[in-house]
Design a protein around this motif. Structure first.
Motif, mmCIF file in Angstrom:
data_model
loop_
_atom_site.group_PDB
_atom_site.id
_atom_site.type_symbol
_atom_site.label_atom_id
_atom_site.label_comp_id
_atom_site.label_asym_id
_atom_site.label_seq_id
_atom_site.Cartn_x
_atom_site.Cartn_y
_atom_site.Cartn_z
ATOM 1 N N ILE A 221 0.981 -1.309 -0.002
ATOM 2 C CA ILE A 221 -0.001 -0.017 -0.045
ATOM 3 C C ILE A 221 1.068 1.334 0.124
ATOM 4 O O ILE A 221 1.547 1.263 0.827
ATOM 5 C CB ILE A 221 -0.825 0.084 1.100
ATOM 6 N N GLU A 222 0.593 2.162 -0.859
ATOM 7 C CA GLU A 222 1.402 3.336 -1.020
ATOM 8 C C GLU A 222 0.924 4.547 -0.032
ATOM 9 O O GLU A 222 -0.288 4.485 -0.330
ATOM 10 C CB GLU A 222 1.497 3.759 -2.488
ATOM 11 N N HIS A 223 1.578 5.099 0.827
ATOM 12 C CA HIS A 223 1.226 6.075 1.593
ATOM 13 C C HIS A 223 0.529 5.556 2.797
ATOM 14 O O HIS A 223 1.040 5.797 3.804
ATOM 15 C CB HIS A 223 0.244 7.075 0.681
ATOM 16 N N ALA A 224 -0.717 4.885 2.957
ATOM 17 C CA ALA A 224 -1.507 4.543 4.021
ATOM 18 C C ALA A 224 -1.335 5.448 5.208
ATOM 19 O O ALA A 224 -1.323 5.069 6.088
ATOM 20 C CB ALA A 224 -0.762 2.995 4.426
ATOM 21 N N GLU A 225 -1.822 6.542 4.523
ATOM 22 C CA GLU A 225 -1.553 7.561 5.656
ATOM 23 C C GLU A 225 -2.473 7.455 6.761
ATOM 24 O O GLU A 225 -2.125 7.821 8.081
ATOM 25 C CB GLU A 225 -1.740 9.101 5.027
ATOM 26 N N LEU A 226 -3.793 7.318 6.476
ATOM 27 C CA LEU A 226 -4.778 7.204 7.687
ATOM 28 C C LEU A 226 -5.080 5.698 8.026
ATOM 29 O O LEU A 226 -6.406 5.631 8.491
ATOM 30 C CB LEU A 226 -6.036 7.991 7.350
ATOM 31 N N ALA A 227 -4.270 4.864 8.159
ATOM 32 C CA ALA A 227 -4.714 3.650 8.617
ATOM 33 C C ALA A 227 -5.095 3.504 9.992
ATOM 34 O O ALA A 227 -4.279 4.025 10.838
ATOM 35 C CB ALA A 227 -3.381 2.673 8.389
ATOM 36 N N SER A 228 -6.064 2.862 10.066
ATOM 37 C CA SER A 228 -6.699 2.933 11.511
ATOM 38 C C SER A 228 -6.051 1.974 12.141
ATOM 39 O O SER A 228 -4.970 1.057 11.759
ATOM 40 C CB SER A 228 -8.205 2.620 11.338
ATOM 41 N N ASP A 229 -6.187 1.661 13.655
ATOM 42 C CA ASP A 229 -5.524 0.919 14.523
ATOM 43 C C ASP A 229 -5.544 -0.809 13.914
ATOM 44 O O ASP A 229 -4.884 -1.530 13.655
ATOM 45 C CB ASP A 229 -5.977 0.846 15.926
ATOM 46 N N ALA A 230 -7.302 -0.963 13.475
ATOM 47 C CA ALA A 230 -7.539 -2.198 12.977
ATOM 48 C C ALA A 230 -6.862 -2.593 11.843
ATOM 49 O O ALA A 230 -6.197 -3.625 11.483
ATOM 50 C CB ALA A 230 -8.937 -2.388 12.676
ATOM 51 N N ALA A 231 -6.476 -1.356 10.845
ATOM 52 C CA ALA A 231 -5.823 -1.673 9.680
ATOM 53 C C ALA A 231 -4.417 -1.677 9.704
ATOM 54 O O ALA A 231 -3.905 -2.476 9.229
ATOM 55 C CB ALA A 231 -6.184 -0.343 8.616
ATOM 56 N N VAL A 232 -3.897 -1.262 10.770
ATOM 57 C CA VAL A 232 -2.305 -1.671 11.039
ATOM 58 C C VAL A 232 -2.210 -3.020 11.445
ATOM 59 O O VAL A 232 -1.379 -3.566 11.037
ATOM 60 C CB VAL A 232 -1.765 -0.593 12.208
ATOM 61 N N GLU A 233 -2.987 -3.531 12.034
ATOM 62 C CA GLU A 233 -2.860 -4.947 12.645
ATOM 63 C C GLU A 233 -3.182 -5.908 11.437
ATOM 64 O O GLU A 233 -2.611 -6.912 11.254
ATOM 65 C CB GLU A 233 -3.969 -5.371 13.500
ATOM 66 N N ARG A 234 -4.123 -5.505 10.547
ATOM 67 C CA ARG A 234 -4.088 -6.213 9.263
ATOM 68 C C ARG A 234 -3.121 -6.194 8.442
ATOM 69 O O ARG A 234 -2.635 -7.225 7.700
ATOM 70 C CB ARG A 234 -5.445 -5.841 8.352
ATOM 71 N N LEU A 235 -2.487 -5.067 8.374
ATOM 72 C CA LEU A 235 -1.117 -4.940 7.391
ATOM 73 C C LEU A 235 -0.176 -5.897 7.984
ATOM 74 O O LEU A 235 0.414 -6.410 7.121
ATOM 75 C CB LEU A 235 -0.668 -3.466 7.489
ATOM 76 N N ALA A 236 -0.075 -5.887 9.161
ATOM 77 C CA ALA A 236 1.055 -6.775 9.868
ATOM 78 C C ALA A 236 0.694 -8.183 9.632
ATOM 79 O O ALA A 236 1.364 -9.113 9.235
ATOM 80 C CB ALA A 236 1.250 -6.503 11.054
ATOM 81 N N ASP A 237 -0.649 -8.781 10.044
ATOM 82 C CA ASP A 237 -1.186 -9.952 9.725
ATOM 83 C C ASP A 237 -0.911 -10.569 8.388
ATOM 84 O O ASP A 237 -0.684 -11.589 8.040
ATOM 85 C CB ASP A 237 -2.581 -10.234 10.076
ATOM 86 N N LEU A 238 -1.180 -9.545 7.214
ATOM 87 C CA LEU A 238 -1.162 -10.039 5.912
ATOM 88 C C LEU A 238 0.288 -10.060 5.146
ATOM 89 O O LEU A 238 0.417 -10.404 4.292
ATOM 90 C CB LEU A 238 -1.901 -9.110 5.073
ATOM 91 N N GLY A 239 1.360 -9.274 6.192
ATOM 92 C CA GLY A 239 2.425 -9.061 5.403
ATOM 93 C C GLY A 239 2.478 -8.206 4.526
ATOM 94 O O GLY A 239 3.679 -8.094 3.641
ATOM 95 N N VAL A 240 1.672 -7.197 4.390
ATOM 96 C CA VAL A 240 1.504 -6.228 3.257
ATOM 97 C C VAL A 240 2.695 -5.253 3.589
ATOM 98 O O VAL A 240 2.516 -4.702 4.884
ATOM 99 C CB VAL A 240 0.088 -5.658 3.336
ATOM 100 N N VAL A 241 3.395 -4.747 2.478
ATOM 101 C CA VAL A 241 4.516 -3.589 2.881
ATOM 102 C C VAL A 241 3.588 -2.293 2.949
ATOM 103 O O VAL A 241 2.915 -2.084 2.093
ATOM 104 C CB VAL A 241 5.554 -3.788 1.632
ATOM 105 N N ALA A 242 3.967 -1.519 3.998
ATOM 106 C CA ALA A 242 3.488 -0.022 3.995
ATOM 107 C C ALA A 242 4.614 0.836 3.411
ATOM 108 O O ALA A 242 5.858 0.998 3.947
ATOM 109 C CB ALA A 242 3.393 0.135 5.556
ATOM 110 N N SER A 243 4.438 1.270 2.249
ATOM 111 C CA SER A 243 5.220 2.031 1.314
ATOM 112 C C SER A 243 5.111 3.582 1.779
ATOM 113 O O SER A 243 4.038 4.096 1.155
ATOM 114 C CB SER A 243 5.243 1.865 0.126
ATOM 115 N N VAL A 244 5.632 4.206 2.930
ATOM 116 C CA VAL A 244 5.273 5.409 3.276
ATOM 117 C C VAL A 244 6.166 6.341 3.140
ATOM 118 O O VAL A 244 7.373 6.244 2.710
ATOM 119 C CB VAL A 244 4.811 5.289 4.865
ATOM 120 N N GLN A 245 5.856 7.840 3.323
ATOM 121 C CA GLN A 245 6.737 8.952 3.176
ATOM 122 C C GLN A 245 6.748 9.769 4.436
ATOM 123 O O GLN A 245 5.916 10.446 4.620
ATOM 124 C CB GLN A 245 6.015 9.833 1.847
#
Length: 511
Positions: A356-380
């Motif tokens: 996911i490019e940017h992911a600026e407003l990822a909620s707490d639940a979204a952060v946990e899902r990012l980690a669980d899925l192993g999705v890369v947070a490509s952030v600035q």
């Protein structure tokens, strides 16, 4: 007998970033690879007749920076056309456009790139009235820093207005203001797309800029551009001084499949990266898709640039063809939609290194899902420039500004982090400084973690962790030398880059 090194970098503070606090004094390079890391005396035995030895006099040596989200052609255009990114007021931006108008033939377009009205404290985007005041004969076009907003003069509106999607044209009292967003902005950018020769000029200028900032690799976002051809031509001629991953836009997918390409195809300095797509817009343009209204526009929640249904269809096709996917998602609603699709459609998001490019407003639940899925947070991290109490995000989001780019929250959850600049500006040390000095604790990272996100993190996002991202024997010799230590310097962003090495070759030297 041990073969001599091609390059010896000695008397340095070598931070490998491979293990916590691991440091050495010297690095030996042969055939583009690191062959030894150790103390200066020991590695001195690898000096031969043709070895170049560089005494770094105590400077800090790190893995080369990997910018995981760039638009290098835009960086080059700033050097060739009007650079509006340094304007500190509306008047300065218009003066830069006037200077550009004086430099082009009458009737030719006057182009400027990188303005940020939020830094001026004096109103909204540039309008057609502003650009008409430039006094140019031809059309005047000013592209906002986020690329999601473009401002047009009356002449430019006359030339392009009929071809712009109605939804992308901002109006007041039924008349166009000169501001166009999203699909409208894209149409204008496409109309002024450079040819192959101009693209080469832009990319040569941009890679020099990148090397001066210690960047040894980029993940470049490519859409209907001559850039892939130019990069490969530069590589063939020995003139490419960066590693480049080509993240092709989604509308290239069919062509890529037809030619038999997929993620990680290629060798040398140029490789195929991800399929890139939008889902929503930007906070600056009030087009990032939010679950709740904008603080300064209670009737608006942003917009889909690619609907969740269309994204799922794209993801299915890209997965079937062997492609990593990099989805632009800024608002919390957009981040959730992308994660839903990765969870439902992708066979193994972590194995595919979907991003996911940017992911600026990822909620707490979204952060946990990012980690669980192993999705890369490509952030600035440099986007924190807008996150202060009186910044752009305070206007757009109110107190939710503190929920943007929560780097520490992402890292603590175990989300793979890759830092990029989005060319705002193209400078990793600026990004590191913003990460370290972010407004809130949840948004901050320590120096080591920030540097790793700009080195090993970018390498991982590009399937390159076995070749890049740390200073270890066997890794490619992509290195940067800094004049001061980012762990102790008063101003990290002000540290000068003394040396940049790509594939064992010195591509920038300011010792």
């Amino acid at each position: 007998m041990t073969e001599a090194a091609d390059l010896l970098l000695t008397n340095a503070a070598v931070h490998t970033l491979a293990r916590p606090d691991e440091t050495h004094e010297a690095v030996a390079v042969r055939d583009g690879r690191i062959v030894r890391v150790g103390d200066t005396y020991e590695l001195g035995f690898l000096a031969g007749v043709d070895t170049r030895t560089v005494d770094l006099e105590g400077r800090v040596l790190l893995p080369g920076f990997v910018d995981a989200h760039t638009h290098l052609d835009v960086v080059g255009r700033k050097r060739v056309h009007a650079d509006l990114s340094t304007a500190e007021s509306r008047a300065e931006a218009l003066d830069a456009l006037r200077a550009q108008a004086d430099a082009v033939s009458d009737g030719d377009p006057v182009l400027g790139f990188g303005y940020d009205e939020s830094a001026w404290g004096e109103g909204d985007y540039l309008t057609r009235e502003d650009l008409d005041a430039v006094g140019a004969v031809g059309p005047v076009v000013a592209v906002r820093e986020d690329l999601h907003v473009v401002s047009l003069s009356s002449t430019a509106l006359d030339r392009f207005g009929d071809d712009l999607p109605e939804a992308g044209v901002r109006r007041e009292g039924g008349e166009p203001t000169g501001v166009v967003v999203e699909a409208g902005a894209e149409a204008v950018r496409d109309a002024f797309a450079p040819d192959a020769a101009a693209t080469e000029r832009h990319l040569r200028a941009a890679q020099a800029d990148a090397n001066e900032r210690g960047i040894t690799g980029v993940h470049d976002m490519i859409r209907r551009s001559h850039a892939p051809q130019v990069y490969r031509d530069l590589a063939a001629a020995g003139d490419l001084t960066l590693r480049v991953r080509l993240n092709y836009w989604a509308d290239h997918l069919d062509a890529l499949v037809e030619t038999g390409l997929r993620t990680n195809h290629g060798d040398g300095l140029v490789r195929v990266g991800a399929i890139k797509t939008f889902t929503d817009g930007s906070l600056g343009g009030r087009t990032a898709k939010l679950s709740t209204p904008y603080a300064d526009a209670p009737e608006e929640r942003g917009e889909w640039t690619v609907s969740p249904e269309a994204f799922r269809e794209l993801l299915e096709g890209a997965e079937a063809a062997g492609f990593q996917v990099a989805a632009h998602a800024i608002g919390d609603a957009a981040v959730d939609a992308v994660l839903d699709a990765y969870a439902d459609v992708a066979d193994d998001p972590a194995e595919s290194r979907h991003r996911i490019e940017h992911a600026e407003l990822a909620s707490d639940a979204a952060v946990e899902r990012l980690a669980d899925l192993g999705v890369v947070a490509s952030v600035q991290p440099n986007f924190h420039r807008w996150a202060g109490a009186s910044g752009l995000y305070a206007d757009r989001l109110g107190e939710r500004r503190t929920e943007t780019n929560r780097l520490s929250r992402l890292a603590e959850a175990g989300v793979p982090l890759a830092f990029g600049s989005d060319c705002m500006p193209l400078d990793p040390l600026v990004g590191v400084a913003h990460a370290v000095d972010a407004p809130t604790e949840a948004q901050q990272l320590g120096v080591t973690e920030a540097l790793r996100a700009y080195t090993a993190g970018g390498a991982y996002a590009g399937f390159d962790e076995d070749r890049l991202g740390t200073v270890e024997p066997g890794k490619c010799a992509d290195l940067v030398v800094l004049d001061d230590s980012p762990w102790t310097a008063d101003e990290v962003a002000a540290i000068d880059v003394a040396l940049t090495v790509v594939d064992g070759r010195i591509v920038h030297e300011a010792l």
